[in-house]
Design a protein around this motif. Structure first.
Motif, short mmCIF file in Angstrom:
data_model
loop_
_atom_site.label_atom_id
_atom_site.label_comp_id
_atom_site.label_asym_id
_atom_site.label_seq_id
_atom_site.Cartn_x
_atom_site.Cartn_y
_atom_site.Cartn_z
N LYS A 1 -17.63 39.82 35.65
CA LYS A 1 -17.71 38.44 35.42
C LYS A 1 -17.67 37.98 36.83
CE LYS A 1 -14.59 37.44 31.77
NZ LYS A 1 -13.41 37.94 31.35
N ASP A 2 -18.59 36.79 37.24
CA ASP A 2 -18.59 36.46 38.80
C ASP A 2 -17.33 35.46 38.90
OD1 ASP A 2 -21.03 37.51 39.08
OD2 ASP A 2 -21.81 35.93 38.29
N PHE A 3 -16.62 35.88 39.95
CA PHE A 3 -15.59 35.17 40.62
C PHE A 3 -15.99 34.77 41.98
CE2 PHE A 3 -13.74 37.78 37.41
CZ PHE A 3 -12.78 36.84 36.78
N THR A 4 -15.73 33.41 42.22
CA THR A 4 -15.75 32.88 43.87
C THR A 4 -14.42 32.38 44.09
OG1 THR A 4 -18.22 32.08 43.14
CG2 THR A 4 -16.78 31.30 45.16
N PHE A 5 -14.10 32.99 45.40
CA PHE A 5 -12.94 32.63 45.91
C PHE A 5 -13.05 32.00 47.42
CE2 PHE A 5 -11.65 36.40 43.42
CZ PHE A 5 -10.44 35.73 42.63
N LYS A 6 -12.29 30.84 47.34
CA LYS A 6 -12.49 30.12 48.84
C LYS A 6 -11.17 29.90 49.35
CE LYS A 6 -16.01 26.92 47.00
NZ LYS A 6 -16.54 25.70 46.50
N ALA B 1 -16.01 41.23 38.79
CA ALA B 1 -15.04 41.88 38.35
C ALA B 1 -14.86 41.64 36.82
CB ALA B 1 -13.56 41.67 39.47
N ASP B 2 -13.84 42.66 36.46
CA ASP B 2 -13.41 42.39 34.86
C ASP B 2 -12.35 41.28 34.67
OD1 ASP B 2 -15.07 44.20 34.19
OD2 ASP B 2 -13.50 45.88 34.18
N SER B 3 -11.61 40.90 35.50
CA SER B 3 -10.51 40.19 35.39
C SER B 3 -10.23 39.30 36.65
CB SER B 3 -9.24 40.59 34.98
OG SER B 3 -8.64 41.39 36.03
N TRP B 4 -9.49 38.14 36.60
CA TRP B 4 -9.16 37.25 38.08
C TRP B 4 -8.42 38.28 39.06
CZ3 TRP B 4 -4.91 35.54 40.53
CH2 TRP B 4 -5.08 34.54 41.49
N LEU C 1 -9.22 39.33 42.79
CA LEU C 1 -8.35 38.91 43.96
C LEU C 1 -8.05 40.14 44.85
CD1 LEU C 1 -6.45 36.69 45.51
CD2 LEU C 1 -4.86 37.37 43.68
N ASN C 2 -7.62 41.50 43.77
CA ASN C 2 -7.42 42.55 44.71
C ASN C 2 -8.60 43.17 45.56
OD1 ASN C 2 -4.99 42.70 43.59
ND2 ASN C 2 -5.29 43.93 41.95
N LYS C 3 -9.86 42.69 45.21
CA LYS C 3 -11.17 43.13 46.05
C LYS C 3 -11.31 42.11 47.19
CE LYS C 3 -13.66 45.03 42.06
NZ LYS C 3 -15.19 45.07 41.31
N THR C 4 -10.93 41.00 46.99
CA THR C 4 -11.21 39.89 47.96
C THR C 4 -10.07 39.90 48.94
OG1 THR C 4 -10.40 38.32 46.54
CG2 THR C 4 -12.82 38.74 46.62
N ALA C 5 -8.90 39.86 48.59
CA ALA C 5 -7.73 39.71 49.48
C ALA C 5 -7.82 40.39 50.65
CB ALA C 5 -6.39 40.07 48.68
N PRO C 6 -8.08 41.76 50.79
CA PRO C 6 -8.34 42.50 52.16
C PRO C 6 -9.51 41.81 52.84
CG PRO C 6 -8.09 44.02 50.21
CD PRO C 6 -8.13 42.80 49.58
N GLN C 7 -10.46 41.45 52.34
CA GLN C 7 -11.64 41.08 53.23
C GLN C 7 -11.14 39.65 53.84
OE1 GLN C 7 -14.83 40.52 50.29
NE2 GLN C 7 -15.14 42.69 49.90
N ILE D 1 -1.59 35.90 55.15
CA ILE D 1 -0.98 36.56 54.36
C ILE D 1 -0.92 35.60 52.97
CG2 ILE D 1 0.84 37.64 52.83
CD1 ILE D 1 1.26 39.13 55.49
N ASP D 2 -0.32 34.27 53.11
CA ASP D 2 -0.10 33.32 51.99
C ASP D 2 -1.50 32.79 51.54
OD1 ASP D 2 1.20 31.27 50.69
OD2 ASP D 2 0.63 29.78 52.04
N VAL D 3 -2.36 32.46 52.74
CA VAL D 3 -3.74 32.13 52.19
C VAL D 3 -4.55 33.03 51.44
CG1 VAL D 3 -6.12 31.56 53.21
CG2 VAL D 3 -4.08 30.50 54.18
N CYS D 4 -4.48 34.42 51.61
CA CYS D 4 -5.35 35.28 51.01
C CYS D 4 -4.72 35.60 49.64
CB CYS D 4 -5.19 36.45 52.14
SG CYS D 4 -6.32 36.41 53.45
N ALA D 5 -3.43 35.42 49.46
CA ALA D 5 -2.74 35.65 48.25
C ALA D 5 -2.81 34.46 47.30
CB ALA D 5 -1.35 36.12 48.46
N ASN D 6 -3.30 33.53 47.61
CA ASN D 6 -3.35 32.06 47.11
C ASN D 6 -4.91 31.44 47.37
OD1 ASN D 6 -0.55 32.19 46.02
ND2 ASN D 6 -0.15 32.04 47.99
N PRO D 7 -5.91 32.05 46.68
CA PRO D 7 -7.40 31.27 46.88
C PRO D 7 -7.34 30.06 46.17
CG PRO D 7 -7.41 33.24 45.57
CD PRO D 7 -6.13 33.15 45.86
N ARG D 8 -8.19 29.21 46.60
CA ARG D 8 -8.34 28.00 45.89
C ARG D 8 -9.81 28.33 44.81
NH1 ARG D 8 -3.99 26.69 46.78
NH2 ARG D 8 -3.43 26.36 48.49
#
Length: 78
Positions: free
Chosen positions: A18-23, A37-40, A44-50, A71-78
């Protein structure tokens, strides 16, 4: 027959992505990352390091507090 069998095996893998968009927003900086990705959780695991690299690269010197904010922002996207 082999082609049909292969197509049947591949169908769940193709259908599950599925397509996911994280802000992410920190101070006045905004980052948007789109990922398949297959799941949310996997997305998140793919985008958090970026996200982390992006915000840490914005400053040459930063405080521990800024690092914790990143760390807080990257662990809690909108």
């Amino acid at each position: 027959m082999k082609k049909i069998f292969f197509a049947i095996l591949m169908m769940p893998m193709l259908a599950s992505a599925k397509d996911f968009t994280f802000k992410y927003k920190l101070e006045m900086n905004t980052l948007e990352i789109k990922v398949k990705a297959d799941s949310w959780e996997e997305a998140l695991n793919k985008t958090a390091p970026q996200c982390y690299r992006h915000f840490m690269d914005l400053k040459s010197k930063f405080s521990v507090e800024y690092g914790l904010d990143v760390i807080d922002v990257c662990a809690n996207p909108r």
